[in-house]
Design a protein around this motif. Structure first.
Motif, PDB file in Angstrom:
ATOM      1  N   ALA A  71      12.092  17.346   3.970  1.00 25.45           N
ATOM      2  CA  ALA A  71      10.994  18.218   3.526  1.00 25.45           C
ATOM      3  C   ALA A  71      11.043  19.566   4.235  1.00 25.45           C
ATOM      4  O   ALA A  71      10.844  20.614   3.611  1.00 25.45           O
ATOM      5  CB  ALA A  71       9.649  17.533   3.771  1.00 25.45           C
ATOM      6  N   ALA A  72      11.330  19.560   5.538  1.00 25.59           N
ATOM      7  CA  ALA A  72      11.441  20.820   6.271  1.00 25.59           C
ATOM      8  C   ALA A  72      12.617  21.644   5.755  1.00 25.59           C
ATOM      9  O   ALA A  72      12.523  22.869   5.634  1.00 25.59           O
ATOM     10  CB  ALA A  72      11.605  20.540   7.766  1.00 25.59           C
ATOM     11  N   GLY A  73      13.716  20.986   5.434  1.00 24.68           N
ATOM     12  CA  GLY A  73      14.873  21.687   4.883  1.00 24.68           C
ATOM     13  C   GLY A  73      14.581  22.305   3.527  1.00 24.68           C
ATOM     14  O   GLY A  73      14.994  23.434   3.245  1.00 24.68           O
ATOM     15  N   VAL A  74      13.872  21.578   2.689  1.00 18.46           N
ATOM     16  CA  VAL A  74      13.507  22.103   1.368  1.00 18.46           C
ATOM     17  C   VAL A  74      12.558  23.294   1.522  1.00 18.46           C
ATOM     18  O   VAL A  74      12.706  24.307   0.828  1.00 18.46           O
ATOM     19  CB  VAL A  74      12.892  20.996   0.485  1.00 18.46           C
ATOM     20  N   ALA A  75      11.608  23.199   2.446  1.00 18.87           N
ATOM     21  CA  ALA A  75      10.685  24.323   2.682  1.00 18.87           C
ATOM     22  C   ALA A  75      11.451  25.540   3.200  1.00 18.87           C
ATOM     23  O   ALA A  75      11.216  26.667   2.756  1.00 18.87           O
ATOM     24  CB  ALA A  75       9.598  23.913   3.665  1.00 18.87           C
ATOM     25  N   GLY A  76      12.376  25.311   4.109  1.00 18.60           N
ATOM     26  CA  GLY A  76      13.187  26.416   4.622  1.00 18.60           C
ATOM     27  C   GLY A  76      14.052  27.030   3.543  1.00 18.60           C
ATOM     28  O   GLY A  76      14.204  28.258   3.465  1.00 18.60           O
ATOM     29  N   ALA A 121      13.396  27.030   0.344  1.00 19.40           N
ATOM     30  CA  ALA A 121      12.520  27.761  -0.581  1.00 19.40           C
ATOM     31  C   ALA A 121      12.187  29.146  -0.025  1.00 19.40           C
ATOM     32  O   ALA A 121      12.184  30.136  -0.761  1.00 19.40           O
ATOM     33  CB  ALA A 121      11.237  26.968  -0.821  1.00 19.40           C
ATOM     34  N   TYR A 122      11.937  29.220   1.272  1.00 18.03           N
ATOM     35  CA  TYR A 122      11.668  30.528   1.884  1.00 18.03           C
ATOM     36  C   TYR A 122      12.922  31.395   1.843  1.00 18.03           C
ATOM     37  O   TYR A 122      12.860  32.577   1.520  1.00 18.03           O
ATOM     38  CB  TYR A 122      11.176  30.358   3.323  1.00 18.03           C
ATOM     39  N   LEU A 123      14.065  30.803   2.197  1.00 20.44           N
ATOM     40  CA  LEU A 123      15.310  31.559   2.228  1.00 20.44           C
ATOM     41  C   LEU A 123      15.700  32.047   0.835  1.00 20.44           C
ATOM     42  O   LEU A 123      16.271  33.126   0.695  1.00 20.44           O
ATOM     43  CB  LEU A 123      16.434  30.709   2.825  1.00 20.44           C
ATOM     44  N   TYR A 124      15.384  31.280  -0.195  1.00 23.14           N
ATOM     45  CA  TYR A 124      15.726  31.671  -1.560  1.00 23.14           C
ATOM     46  C   TYR A 124      15.090  33.015  -1.932  1.00 23.14           C
ATOM     47  O   TYR A 124      15.679  33.804  -2.660  1.00 23.14           O
ATOM     48  CB  TYR A 124      15.293  30.588  -2.552  1.00 23.14           C
ATOM     49  N   THR A 125      13.909  33.269  -1.383  1.00 20.92           N
ATOM     50  CA  THR A 125      13.195  34.502  -1.730  1.00 20.92           C
ATOM     51  C   THR A 125      13.371  35.612  -0.696  1.00 20.92           C
ATOM     52  O   THR A 125      12.845  36.705  -0.882  1.00 20.92           O
ATOM     53  CB  THR A 125      11.688  34.218  -1.884  1.00 20.92           C
ATOM     54  N   THR A 126      14.088  35.339   0.396  1.00 26.81           N
ATOM     55  CA  THR A 126      14.257  36.311   1.477  1.00 26.81           C
ATOM     56  C   THR A 126      15.743  36.585   1.665  1.00 26.81           C
ATOM     57  O   THR A 126      16.487  35.724   2.114  1.00 26.81           O
ATOM     58  CB  THR A 126      13.664  35.762   2.791  1.00 26.81           C
ATOM     59  N   ASP A 127      16.171  37.785   1.341  1.00 30.12           N
ATOM     60  CA  ASP A 127      17.592  38.129   1.426  1.00 30.12           C
ATOM     61  C   ASP A 127      17.969  38.486   2.862  1.00 30.12           C
ATOM     62  O   ASP A 127      17.554  39.521   3.379  1.00 30.12           O
ATOM     63  CB  ASP A 127      17.897  39.304   0.497  1.00 30.12           C
ATOM     64  N   PRO A 128      18.784  37.643   3.539  1.00 24.73           N
ATOM     65  CA  PRO A 128      19.181  37.957   4.910  1.00 24.73           C
ATOM     66  C   PRO A 128      20.202  39.088   5.000  1.00 24.73           C
ATOM     67  O   PRO A 128      20.472  39.583   6.093  1.00 24.73           O
ATOM     68  CB  PRO A 128      19.776  36.641   5.415  1.00 24.73           C
ATOM     69  N   HIS A 129      20.753  39.512   3.868  1.00 25.65           N
ATOM     70  CA  HIS A 129      21.692  40.641   3.863  1.00 25.65           C
ATOM     71  C   HIS A 129      20.956  41.973   4.044  1.00 25.65           C
ATOM     72  O   HIS A 129      21.561  42.971   4.389  1.00 25.65           O
ATOM     73  CB  HIS A 129      22.486  40.681   2.552  1.00 25.65           C
TER      74      HIS A 129
END
Length: 136
Positions: free
Chosen positions: A25-30, A32-40
């Motif tokens: 569940a923590a991985g899925v939440a992370g 989901a956040y990462l999907y919308t936040t571009d680390p580039h």
């Protein structure tokens, strides 16, 4: 006279699948956040690598967040560019999580058994990758 020691109270019982499902569940939440936040792109709330901040060198996992972002968006070539060693190693922890969860759902507790040589191989590969990627 006999002395009676109080027995230790065992922790409350929990299902063996609770921990792996919580990690999932923590991985899925992370993700989901990462999907919308571009680390580039700069200026996001994603943490920077502490090893790189202190030494200025790339650690074995540097590029892992960007790699995960690219994988979530289906860009395998960009993920390979970010960190090929981590991309190749990624199925191992995924398999361990799936095995842990499957055993937990069957009502069994599972813990992987690592031999000493496995740890030496893992650390040696991480050191070799770190040295190689910082020299070339």
């Amino acid at each position: 006279m006999l002395s009676v020691r109080p027995r230790a109270v065992p922790p409350p019982l929990r299902h063996p699948a609770a921990a792996p499902l919580a990690v999932l569940a923590a991985g899925v939440a992370g993700a989901a956040y990462l999907y919308t936040t571009d680390p580039h792109e700069p200026g996001n709330l994603l943490p920077a690598c502490p090893f790189r901040a202190v030494t200025g060198l790339l650690c074995p996992a540097c590029g892992g967040t960007r790699m995960a972002y690219d994988l979530l968006h289906g860009d395998l070539a960009a993920a390979w560019h970010d960190n090929p060693a981590l991309l190749l190693a990624a199925p191992i922890p995924l398999w361990l999580l799936l095995r842990w969860g499957a055993e937990g759902l069957k009502g069994r507790r599972w813990r992987p058994r690592w031999r000493d040589r496995s740890w030496y191989l893992l650390v040696g590969a991480a050191v070799a990758w770190t040295v190689g990627r910082n020299l070339f």
